[in-house]
Design a protein around this motif. Structure first.
Motif, PDB file in Angstrom:
ATOM      1  N   GLY A   1       0.844  -1.201   0.000  1.00  0.00           N
ATOM      2  CA  GLY A   1       0.000   0.000   0.000  1.00  0.00           C
ATOM      3  C   GLY A   1       0.872   1.241   0.000  1.00  0.00           C
ATOM      4  O   GLY A   1       2.067   1.176   0.279  1.00  0.00           O
ATOM      5  N   LEU A   2       0.252   2.361  -0.314  1.00  0.00           N
ATOM      6  CA  LEU A   2       1.006   3.598  -0.449  1.00  0.00           C
ATOM      7  C   LEU A   2       1.641   4.031   0.879  1.00  0.00           C
ATOM      8  O   LEU A   2       2.824   4.330   0.955  1.00  0.00           O
ATOM      9  N   ASP A   3       0.843   4.061   1.933  1.00  0.00           N
ATOM     10  CA  ASP A   3       1.340   4.599   3.208  1.00  0.00           C
ATOM     11  C   ASP A   3       0.854   3.792   4.416  1.00  0.00           C
ATOM     12  O   ASP A   3       0.762   4.316   5.513  1.00  0.00           O
ATOM     13  N   HIS A   4       0.525   2.540   4.199  1.00  0.00           N
ATOM     14  CA  HIS A   4       0.059   1.632   5.257  1.00  0.00           C
ATOM     15  C   HIS A   4      -1.326   1.994   5.798  1.00  0.00           C
ATOM     16  O   HIS A   4      -1.717   1.560   6.880  1.00  0.00           O
ATOM     17  N   THR A   5      -2.105   2.765   5.050  1.00  0.00           N
ATOM     18  CA  THR A   5      -3.507   2.978   5.416  1.00  0.00           C
ATOM     19  C   THR A   5      -4.222   1.631   5.365  1.00  0.00           C
ATOM     20  O   THR A   5      -4.061   0.884   4.395  1.00  0.00           O
ATOM     21  N   LEU A   6      -4.999   1.330   6.421  1.00  0.00           N
ATOM     22  CA  LEU A   6      -5.753   0.071   6.421  1.00  0.00           C
ATOM     23  C   LEU A   6      -6.883   0.179   5.389  1.00  0.00           C
ATOM     24  O   LEU A   6      -7.476   1.249   5.224  1.00  0.00           O
ATOM     25  N   LEU A   7      -7.138  -0.888   4.660  1.00  0.00           N
ATOM     26  CA  LEU A   7      -7.958  -0.792   3.449  1.00  0.00           C
ATOM     27  C   LEU A   7      -9.457  -0.970   3.692  1.00  0.00           C
ATOM     28  O   LEU A   7     -10.259  -0.628   2.828  1.00  0.00           O
TER      29      LEU A   7
ATOM     30  N   THR B   1      -5.827  -6.204   5.828  1.00  0.00           N
ATOM     31  CA  THR B   1      -7.188  -5.669   5.672  1.00  0.00           C
ATOM     32  C   THR B   1      -7.624  -5.627   4.206  1.00  0.00           C
ATOM     33  O   THR B   1      -6.812  -5.776   3.305  1.00  0.00           O
ATOM     34  N   GLY B   2      -8.903  -5.380   4.019  1.00  0.00           N
ATOM     35  CA  GLY B   2      -9.429  -5.118   2.674  1.00  0.00           C
ATOM     36  C   GLY B   2     -10.305  -6.214   2.114  1.00  0.00           C
ATOM     37  O   GLY B   2     -11.237  -5.944   1.365  1.00  0.00           O
ATOM     38  N   GLY B   3      -9.981  -7.474   2.432  1.00  0.00           N
ATOM     39  CA  GLY B   3     -10.815  -8.601   2.013  1.00  0.00           C
ATOM     40  C   GLY B   3     -11.032  -8.690   0.506  1.00  0.00           C
ATOM     41  O   GLY B   3     -10.170  -8.285  -0.292  1.00  0.00           O
ATOM     42  N   ALA B   4     -12.203  -9.203   0.132  1.00  0.00           N
ATOM     43  CA  ALA B   4     -12.503  -9.504  -1.279  1.00  0.00           C
ATOM     44  C   ALA B   4     -12.488  -8.238  -2.134  1.00  0.00           C
ATOM     45  O   ALA B   4     -12.090  -8.266  -3.300  1.00  0.00           O
ATOM     46  N   ARG B   5     -12.897  -7.109  -1.526  1.00  0.00           N
ATOM     47  CA  ARG B   5     -12.936  -5.854  -2.286  1.00  0.00           C
ATOM     48  C   ARG B   5     -11.531  -5.411  -2.663  1.00  0.00           C
ATOM     49  O   ARG B   5     -11.263  -5.004  -3.791  1.00  0.00           O
TER      50      ARG B   5
ATOM     51  N   LEU C   1      -3.415 -20.733  15.787  1.00  0.00           N
ATOM     52  CA  LEU C   1      -3.235 -19.494  15.020  1.00  0.00           C
ATOM     53  C   LEU C   1      -4.538 -19.087  14.341  1.00  0.00           C
ATOM     54  O   LEU C   1      -4.918 -17.922  14.347  1.00  0.00           O
ATOM     55  N   ARG C   2      -5.210 -20.078  13.755  1.00  0.00           N
ATOM     56  CA  ARG C   2      -6.436 -19.762  13.014  1.00  0.00           C
ATOM     57  C   ARG C   2      -7.538 -19.297  13.964  1.00  0.00           C
ATOM     58  O   ARG C   2      -8.291 -18.373  13.645  1.00  0.00           O
ATOM     59  N   ALA C   3      -7.606 -19.919  15.153  1.00  0.00           N
ATOM     60  CA  ALA C   3      -8.619 -19.527  16.139  1.00  0.00           C
ATOM     61  C   ALA C   3      -8.362 -18.087  16.593  1.00  0.00           C
ATOM     62  O   ALA C   3      -9.276 -17.269  16.693  1.00  0.00           O
ATOM     63  N   ARG C   4      -7.100 -17.774  16.823  1.00  0.00           N
ATOM     64  CA  ARG C   4      -6.730 -16.437  17.267  1.00  0.00           C
ATOM     65  C   ARG C   4      -7.046 -15.398  16.188  1.00  0.00           C
ATOM     66  O   ARG C   4      -7.545 -14.304  16.474  1.00  0.00           O
ATOM     67  N   HIS C   5      -6.791 -15.775  14.948  1.00  0.00           N
ATOM     68  CA  HIS C   5      -7.057 -14.868  13.841  1.00  0.00           C
ATOM     69  C   HIS C   5      -8.564 -14.631  13.693  1.00  0.00           C
ATOM     70  O   HIS C   5      -9.002 -13.495  13.456  1.00  0.00           O
ATOM     71  N   ALA C   6      -9.350 -15.688  13.867  1.00  0.00           N
ATOM     72  CA  ALA C   6     -10.807 -15.550  13.772  1.00  0.00           C
ATOM     73  C   ALA C   6     -11.317 -14.596  14.851  1.00  0.00           C
ATOM     74  O   ALA C   6     -12.211 -13.777  14.601  1.00  0.00           O
ATOM     75  N   LEU C   7     -10.723 -14.661  16.057  1.00  0.00           N
ATOM     76  CA  LEU C   7     -11.106 -13.750  17.135  1.00  0.00           C
ATOM     77  C   LEU C   7     -10.762 -12.312  16.767  1.00  0.00           C
ATOM     78  O   LEU C   7     -11.534 -11.386  17.024  1.00  0.00           O
ATOM     79  N   THR C   8      -9.593 -12.123  16.166  1.00  0.00           N
ATOM     80  CA  THR C   8      -9.176 -10.790  15.748  1.00  0.00           C
ATOM     81  C   THR C   8     -10.174 -10.201  14.749  1.00  0.00           C
ATOM     82  O   THR C   8     -10.583  -9.051  14.875  1.00  0.00           O
ATOM     83  N   LEU C   9     -10.571 -11.028  13.775  1.00  0.00           N
ATOM     84  CA  LEU C   9     -11.525 -10.559  12.763  1.00  0.00           C
ATOM     85  C   LEU C   9     -12.855 -10.196  13.407  1.00  0.00           C
ATOM     86  O   LEU C   9     -13.469  -9.195  13.062  1.00  0.00           O
TER      87      LEU C   9
END
Ligand code: ZN
Length: 250
Positions: A114-120, A156-160, A218-226
């Protein structure tokens, strides 16, 4: 997925993602000593890699890409990809354009973060295009070579973001969802495993060897983050996380 390599004091936002150079060196030398194939990003697109191979990536364009990771990996003959934010290159703690040109000349891949690390998440179409297509354009102009890989800032940003990245000409899009790639990269967001200081060498080998319980955690932790992000919004979640954990962005 690595970030900064440093023994020094670091930004609390980077937290657990900053690894001591000595730990990274043990990990990199360990891969070579174990005969584990380390492949360039390009191998992932076509699925031309051995089972159990690993690819090394570095996010954020830290100065340690050029001062620590690059020289060590070059001496070991190990490929890697560095994902940089062109608007931040040359700032304090970030690799300069000259340093990035040198890494590219040594055969390392340079991608966009990304240009400046802005979350997408939640960006309008114009800003999303600027972050993705704009960053690609600037890196290509500065380095004089094609950029075809994107690492999503903060995952960040997902499918979009994936669609916008494809439209901007990226062939590979890497995220922060922990997981293992099998076969060709295909059209999705590629999984990665973040290397963390507190997981040490044990966590490194658990990831390389894809130990099932470790990957599940790791996957469980990531799901919690989301889930937290969905609840509070990406920026609200990042603020809360910094406050509570003193730990950084994924
Ligand atoms: Zn980042």
């Amino acid at each position: 997925m690595y970030h900064r390599l440093s023994d020094g004091p670091f930004d609390p936002e980077e937290g657990d993602y900053v690894l001591p150079p000595s730990l990274f060196e043990v990990q990199a030398r360990g891969l070579v000593a174990a005969g584990r194939p380390v492949v360039a990003l390009g191998a992932l697109a076509g699925g031309c890699y051995e089972d159990g191979a690993v690819a090394l990536t570095f996010d954020d364009g830290c100065d340690s890409d050029a001062t620590v990771a690059g020289p060590l990996l070059l001496s070991l003959g190990v490929p890697a990809a560095f994902f940089v934010n062109p608007a931040l290159a040359g700032r304090e703690g970030r690799a300069s354009w000259d340093a990035l040109r040198a890494l590219a000349a040594q055969g390392f891949a340079i991608g966009s973060h990304g240009l400046d690390h802005t979350l997408l998440d939640g960006l309008g179409p114009v800003e999303l295009e600027r972050q993705l297509a704009g960053s690609r354009r600037e890196i290509e102009e500065r380095l004089g070579r094609t950029v075809d890989a994107l690492s999503l800032p903060g995952g960040t940003g997902g499918a979009r973001a994936l669609r916008a990245a494809r439209a901007a000409g990226y062939r590979l899009v890497l995220g922060s969802r922990p997981g293992v790639l099998r076969g060709p990269a295909g059209d999705g967001i590629l999984p990665r495993v973040a290397m963390r200081r507190t997981r040490g060498l044990e966590g490194f080998w658990a990831a390389v060897e894809r130990r099932p319980l470790f990957m599940l955690r790791l996957r469980a932790r990531h799901a919690l983050t989301l889930a937290g992000r969905r609840l509070l919004g990406t920026r609200g979640y990042a603020r809360l996380r910094e406050k509570r954990l003193g730990a950084g962005r994924p």
